[in-house]
Design an enzyme around this catalytic site. Sequence first.
Site, PDB file in Angstrom:
ATOM      1  N   HIS A  93     -28.178  83.110  -7.591  1.00 10.78           N
ATOM      2  CA  HIS A  93     -26.962  83.858  -6.809  1.00 10.78           C
ATOM      3  C   HIS A  93     -26.759  84.998  -7.384  1.00 10.78           C
ATOM      4  O   HIS A  93     -25.922  85.925  -6.698  1.00 10.78           O
ATOM      5  CB  HIS A  93     -25.683  82.872  -6.964  1.00 10.78           C
ATOM      6  CG  HIS A  93     -26.051  81.575  -6.005  1.00 10.78           C
ATOM      7  ND1 HIS A  93     -26.742  81.603  -4.824  1.00 10.78           N
ATOM      8  CD2 HIS A  93     -25.699  80.338  -6.380  1.00 10.78           C
ATOM      9  CE1 HIS A  93     -26.880  80.277  -4.716  1.00 10.78           C
ATOM     10  NE2 HIS A  93     -26.271  79.590  -5.252  1.00 10.78           N
TER      11      HIS A  93
ATOM     12  N   ASP B  22     -30.888  77.131  -8.220  1.00  4.31           N
ATOM     13  CA  ASP B  22     -30.209  78.541  -8.463  1.00  4.31           C
ATOM     14  C   ASP B  22     -31.038  78.876  -9.988  1.00  4.31           C
ATOM     15  O   ASP B  22     -30.329  78.888 -10.939  1.00  4.31           O
ATOM     16  CB  ASP B  22     -28.753  78.114  -8.743  1.00  4.31           C
ATOM     17  CG  ASP B  22     -28.006  79.329  -8.937  1.00  4.31           C
ATOM     18  OD1 ASP B  22     -26.846  79.347  -9.429  1.00  4.31           O
ATOM     19  OD2 ASP B  22     -28.432  80.396  -8.677  1.00  4.31           O
TER      20      ASP B  22
ATOM     21  N   GLY C  17     -19.636  85.380 -14.736  1.00  7.61           N
ATOM     22  CA  GLY C  17     -20.118  86.354 -15.677  1.00  7.61           C
ATOM     23  C   GLY C  17     -20.885  85.776 -16.636  1.00  7.61           C
ATOM     24  O   GLY C  17     -21.988  86.286 -17.200  1.00  7.61           O
TER      25      GLY C  17
ATOM     26  N   SER D 176     -22.901  83.183 -15.753  1.00  7.81           N
ATOM     27  CA  SER D 176     -24.017  82.434 -15.002  1.00  7.81           C
ATOM     28  C   SER D 176     -25.438  83.309 -15.363  1.00  7.81           C
ATOM     29  O   SER D 176     -25.358  84.426 -15.820  1.00  7.81           O
ATOM     30  CB  SER D 176     -23.836  82.618 -13.761  1.00  7.81           C
ATOM     31  OG  SER D 176     -22.486  82.209 -13.411  1.00  7.81           O
ATOM     32  N   GLY D 177     -26.271  82.485 -15.437  1.00 10.87           N
ATOM     33  CA  GLY D 177     -27.774  82.906 -15.588  1.00 10.87           C
ATOM     34  C   GLY D 177     -28.100  82.596 -17.185  1.00 10.87           C
ATOM     35  O   GLY D 177     -29.407  82.751 -17.267  1.00 10.87           O
TER      36      GLY D 177
HETATM   37  O1  QJS Z   1     -21.082  84.812 -12.961  1.00 13.05           O
HETATM   38  C1  QJS Z   1     -21.458  84.118 -11.591  1.00 13.05           C
HETATM   39  O2  QJS Z   1     -21.163  83.110 -11.473  1.00 13.05           O
HETATM   40  C2  QJS Z   1     -21.646  85.220 -10.591  1.00 13.05           C
HETATM   41  N1  QJS Z   1     -22.130  84.574  -9.336  1.00 13.05           N
HETATM   42  C3  QJS Z   1     -22.364  85.623  -8.450  1.00 13.05           C
HETATM   43  C4  QJS Z   1     -22.784  85.709  -7.291  1.00 13.05           C
HETATM   44  C5  QJS Z   1     -23.025  86.889  -6.588  1.00 13.05           C
HETATM   45  C6  QJS Z   1     -22.775  87.902  -7.239  1.00 13.05           C
HETATM   46  F1  QJS Z   1     -22.794  89.475  -6.600  1.00 13.05           F
HETATM   47  C7  QJS Z   1     -22.184  88.104  -8.579  1.00 13.05           C
HETATM   48  C8  QJS Z   1     -22.021  86.829  -9.050  1.00 13.05           C
HETATM   49  C9  QJS Z   1     -21.547  86.581 -10.491  1.00 13.05           C
HETATM   50  N2  QJS Z   1     -21.193  87.344 -11.385  1.00 13.05           N
HETATM   51  C10 QJS Z   1     -19.898  88.178 -11.320  1.00 13.05           C
HETATM   52  O3  QJS Z   1     -19.289  87.885 -10.319  1.00 13.05           O
HETATM   53  C11 QJS Z   1     -19.732  89.028 -12.371  1.00 13.05           C
HETATM   54  C12 QJS Z   1     -19.268  90.464 -11.954  1.00 13.05           C
HETATM   55  C13 QJS Z   1     -18.612  89.385 -12.607  1.00 13.05           C
HETATM   56  C14 QJS Z   1     -18.295  89.750 -14.094  1.00 13.05           C
HETATM   57  C15 QJS Z   1     -17.495  88.464 -14.698  1.00 13.05           C
HETATM   58  C16 QJS Z   1     -17.336  88.766 -16.034  1.00 13.05           C
HETATM   59  C17 QJS Z   1     -17.718  89.877 -16.645  1.00 13.05           C
HETATM   60  C18 QJS Z   1     -18.249  90.935 -16.228  1.00 13.05           C
HETATM   61  C19 QJS Z   1     -18.526  90.940 -14.853  1.00 13.05           C
END
Ligand code: QJS
Length: 232
Positions: free
Chosen positions: A41, A90, A182, A184-185
Site C-alpha cells: 500500500h 500487503d 509511517g 508500515s513496511g
Molecule cells: O504508514 C502507512 O501505513 C502508510 N500507508 C500508506 C498508504 C498510501 C500512502 F500513500 C502512504 C501510506 C503510508 N505512510 C504514510 O502515510 C506516511 C507519510 C506518513 C508519515 C508518517 C510518519 C512519518 C513520516 C511520514
Amino acid sequence: ILGGMEAAPHLRPYMASIQIDGKHLCGGFLLNEWWVLSAAHCVEDISPGSTVRVLLGAHSLSQPESSKHLYEVQSLFPHPDSHPDTIHHDILLIKLSEKATLGPAVQPLPYQREAGDVAGGTFCSVAGWGITTHSGRKPDRLQQVDLPIMDRAVCNQRIYHDNLITDKMICAESRKKDACRGDSGGPLVCNGVAQGIVTSGTRVCGNWKKPGIYTKISSYTDWIDSVLASAS
Ligand SMILES: O=C(O)c1[nH]c2ccc(F)cc2c1NC(=O)[C@H]1C[C@@H]1c1ccccc1
C-alpha cells in the site's frame, strides 16, 4: 512507533526508509544487496512524476551520517493480489538500481522461510520512523518497541479483529505500544529473524481492541523467490 523508545543507532542495519521526493513514507528492510522488502500500500498512490528512493544506513532522517546512503529504485513489485481496499498480500519487493554497499550499518536481515506460527506471547520487536503520538508527531531518529505476539484464534475473536486475520497474517498486541502510520513496511523481528511486515492500511494504533496486523513473510517465500529469480 507508539510507546517505544529511540533505537540504539545503527543496531538495526537492515532498516530502510522508503522515501518519496525526499520524504519518509514507509519502512522496509534489506533482504540482500539488491532487494528491499516493504508493504504494497505504501506505493499505491505514487504519482508517475514522483521519485521513490531507499535510504539505508540511517538513524537520523535529517542529520548527516557517514553510513547513510540514498539508493535509486530500479523496480517496484507489489504483490499481484494486493488491492488498495484490502489488507491481503500487503507485501512489496523493491529492486535497487545498484548493489547496496554493505557495512556495519547496512546489513540484510534473515527472514522466516519455514511454515508455522510464532507462539502467542513471544516478544518480537518492530522499529520505524512512523508517528510516535496520536497527534501525528514524526520522529527524526529511529524508534523501536517490543510487542508480544497474539495467537491468531484470539485475534480473530469478535472483540478483536472478528475473523479478519488469515493464516497469512500475524497479530501482535497493541495496548499503548504499537506500530503506526509511517512504520508500515518495516519488519516484525523475533529472535533475530523477520517474521512479519507491518501492514500499511490505515489502522487505529495503540488500541488494545485492534491488535497490530503483520503480513506473515513465510507465506510469501515462493513469490519472493520467483520475483528475485525473474528480475535479477
Ligand atoms: O504508514 C502507512 O501505513 C502508510 N500507508 C500508506 C498508504 C498510501 C500512502 F500513500 C502512504 C501510506 C503510508 N505512510 C504514510 O502515510 C506516511 C507519510 C506518513 C508519515 C508518517 C510518519 C512519518 C513520516 C511520514
